[in-house]
Design a protein around this motif. Structure first.
Motif, PDB file in Angstrom:
ATOM      1  N   LEU A  45      48.524  86.123   2.007  1.00 41.78           N
ATOM      2  CA  LEU A  45      48.709  84.974   2.903  1.00 41.78           C
ATOM      3  C   LEU A  45      47.677  84.990   4.022  1.00 41.78           C
ATOM      4  O   LEU A  45      47.118  83.947   4.372  1.00 41.78           O
ATOM      5  CB  LEU A  45      50.135  84.966   3.476  1.00 41.78           C
ATOM      6  CG  LEU A  45      50.453  83.823   4.438  1.00 41.78           C
ATOM      7  CD1 LEU A  45      50.221  82.456   3.786  1.00 41.78           C
ATOM      8  CD2 LEU A  45      51.885  83.947   4.938  1.00 41.78           C
ATOM      9  N   ASP A  48      44.504  83.692   2.630  1.00 40.02           N
ATOM     10  CA  ASP A  48      44.581  82.237   2.462  1.00 40.02           C
ATOM     11  C   ASP A  48      44.405  81.517   3.802  1.00 40.02           C
ATOM     12  O   ASP A  48      43.702  80.504   3.885  1.00 40.02           O
ATOM     13  CB  ASP A  48      45.923  81.827   1.848  1.00 40.02           C
ATOM     14  CG  ASP A  48      46.058  82.221   0.390  1.00 40.02           C
ATOM     15  OD1 ASP A  48      45.046  82.607  -0.241  1.00 40.02           O
ATOM     16  OD2 ASP A  48      47.196  82.159  -0.121  1.00 40.02           O
ATOM     17  N   GLU A 142      47.970  70.721   7.137  1.00 42.79           N
ATOM     18  CA  GLU A 142      47.724  72.031   6.528  1.00 42.79           C
ATOM     19  C   GLU A 142      48.245  73.154   7.415  1.00 42.79           C
ATOM     20  O   GLU A 142      48.814  74.139   6.920  1.00 42.79           O
ATOM     21  CB  GLU A 142      46.234  72.210   6.242  1.00 42.79           C
ATOM     22  CG  GLU A 142      45.738  71.292   5.142  1.00 42.79           C
ATOM     23  CD  GLU A 142      44.228  71.242   5.033  1.00 42.79           C
ATOM     24  OE1 GLU A 142      43.516  71.856   5.868  1.00 42.79           O
ATOM     25  OE2 GLU A 142      43.745  70.558   4.111  1.00 42.79           O
ATOM     26  N   SER A 145      51.995  73.258   7.112  1.00 45.28           N
ATOM     27  CA  SER A 145      52.351  73.840   5.821  1.00 45.28           C
ATOM     28  C   SER A 145      52.199  75.358   5.864  1.00 45.28           C
ATOM     29  O   SER A 145      53.050  76.095   5.348  1.00 45.28           O
ATOM     30  CB  SER A 145      51.465  73.242   4.722  1.00 45.28           C
ATOM     31  OG  SER A 145      51.679  73.900   3.503  1.00 45.28           O
ATOM     32  N   ALA A 146      51.130  75.813   6.495  1.00 48.18           N
ATOM     33  CA  ALA A 146      50.915  77.256   6.638  1.00 48.18           C
ATOM     34  C   ALA A 146      52.035  77.882   7.466  1.00 48.18           C
ATOM     35  O   ALA A 146      52.501  78.978   7.153  1.00 48.18           O
ATOM     36  CB  ALA A 146      49.558  77.523   7.279  1.00 48.18           C
ATOM     37  N   ASN A 148      55.098  76.962   7.564  1.00 47.68           N
ATOM     38  CA  ASN A 148      56.254  77.090   6.681  1.00 47.68           C
ATOM     39  C   ASN A 148      56.114  78.276   5.727  1.00 47.68           C
ATOM     40  O   ASN A 148      57.088  78.980   5.454  1.00 47.68           O
ATOM     41  CB  ASN A 148      56.485  75.795   5.912  1.00 47.68           C
ATOM     42  CG  ASN A 148      56.893  74.660   6.827  1.00 47.68           C
ATOM     43  OD1 ASN A 148      57.375  74.865   7.935  1.00 47.68           O
ATOM     44  ND2 ASN A 148      56.677  73.440   6.374  1.00 47.68           N
ATOM     45  N   ARG A 149      54.904  78.510   5.239  1.00 47.35           N
ATOM     46  CA  ARG A 149      54.674  79.668   4.360  1.00 47.35           C
ATOM     47  C   ARG A 149      54.878  80.973   5.128  1.00 47.35           C
ATOM     48  O   ARG A 149      55.482  81.917   4.603  1.00 47.35           O
ATOM     49  CB  ARG A 149      53.276  79.616   3.758  1.00 47.35           C
ATOM     50  CG  ARG A 149      53.102  78.462   2.781  1.00 47.35           C
ATOM     51  CD  ARG A 149      51.787  78.534   2.024  1.00 47.35           C
ATOM     52  NE  ARG A 149      50.691  79.031   2.828  1.00 47.35           N
ATOM     53  CZ  ARG A 149      49.532  78.414   3.006  1.00 47.35           C
ATOM     54  NH1 ARG A 149      49.290  77.268   2.431  1.00 47.35           N
ATOM     55  NH2 ARG A 149      48.589  78.947   3.741  1.00 47.35           N
ATOM     56  N   ILE A 150      54.382  81.017   6.356  1.00 43.92           N
ATOM     57  CA  ILE A 150      54.555  82.224   7.179  1.00 43.92           C
ATOM     58  C   ILE A 150      56.033  82.469   7.447  1.00 43.92           C
ATOM     59  O   ILE A 150      56.532  83.590   7.287  1.00 43.92           O
ATOM     60  CB  ILE A 150      53.783  82.111   8.513  1.00 43.92           C
ATOM     61  CG1 ILE A 150      52.280  82.072   8.267  1.00 43.92           C
ATOM     62  CG2 ILE A 150      54.145  83.277   9.442  1.00 43.92           C
ATOM     63  CD1 ILE A 150      51.465  81.664   9.485  1.00 43.92           C
ATOM     64  N   GLY A 152      58.639  81.465   5.775  1.00 45.36           N
ATOM     65  CA  GLY A 152      59.315  81.855   4.544  1.00 45.36           C
ATOM     66  C   GLY A 152      59.096  83.317   4.217  1.00 45.36           C
ATOM     67  O   GLY A 152      60.035  84.047   3.871  1.00 45.36           O
ATOM     68  N   LEU A 153      57.861  83.755   4.341  1.00 49.64           N
ATOM     69  CA  LEU A 153      57.543  85.153   4.057  1.00 49.64           C
ATOM     70  C   LEU A 153      58.162  86.073   5.107  1.00 49.64           C
ATOM     71  O   LEU A 153      58.638  87.164   4.778  1.00 49.64           O
ATOM     72  CB  LEU A 153      56.028  85.341   3.976  1.00 49.64           C
ATOM     73  CG  LEU A 153      55.519  86.682   3.463  1.00 49.64           C
ATOM     74  CD1 LEU A 153      56.169  87.073   2.125  1.00 49.64           C
ATOM     75  CD2 LEU A 153      54.004  86.638   3.321  1.00 49.64           C
TER      76      LEU A 153
END
Length: 169
Positions: A45, A48, A142, A145-146, A148-150, A152-153
């Protein structure tokens, strides 16, 4: 660049330069976070997010070209401070807890970027060109969205049996 702002456009171009500097510093800070990540998913991540920051910096260079301005990069003290904070926290954190430091620090970097880009998108939408506004708004999407990924992880790391928890006294 400008020593004193007398027009909104001057301030916009200056702040655009700060956004460029913020993206540059984010690449460095996220690289540091990547080096300290313990889990593969956290490491991936961070890579990315670095790549996204590189792409955002390239978009800003294109916008400067569209505005027929040089790419100026004034000091981004907030981004520099976040980088300093990240390094300090990572030095003070036990290896077993590093992912619990890396992910929140990456959120701080991300939120710093949102704070820089969002007013630029508003300015561009209201006073400049729709294509410039759309590119800045795309960066914001973007970034969110990032986020949300952070998040979630981060939830997965907290729930993981690999995560060291302090023993109750």
């Amino acid at each position: 660049m400008f020593e004193y702002f007398t027009e909104a456009h001057e301030l916009f171009v200056y702040r655009l330069g700060i956004a460029r500097g913020t993206s540059r510093r984010a690449i460095v800070t996220l690289g540091t976070l990547e080096q300290h990540a313990q889990r593969r998913a956290v490491n991936a991540l961070m890579r990315d997010l670095q790549e996204e920051a590189r792409l955002h910096a390239a978009v800003l260079e294109d916008i400067f070209a569209d505005l027929e301005r040089n790419v100026a990069v004034p000091a981004g003290h907030t981004a520099d401070g976040l980088n300093h904070e990240a390094n300090a926290i990572l030095r003070k954190t036990d290896k077993s807890l590093l992912d619990l430091a890396v992910l929140p620090l990456s959120l701080e970097v991300l939120y710093g970027s949102v704070a820089v880009y969002e007013p630029l998108a508003v300015y561009a939408r209201d006073w400049l060109d729709a294509s410039i506004a759309e590119r800045l708004e795309k960066i914001l999407v973007e970034l969110l969205s990032a986020r949300n990924r952070i998040l979630g992880l981060l939830g997965e790391v907290f729930e993981s049996s690999e995560t060291v928890q302090a023993s109750p006294d």
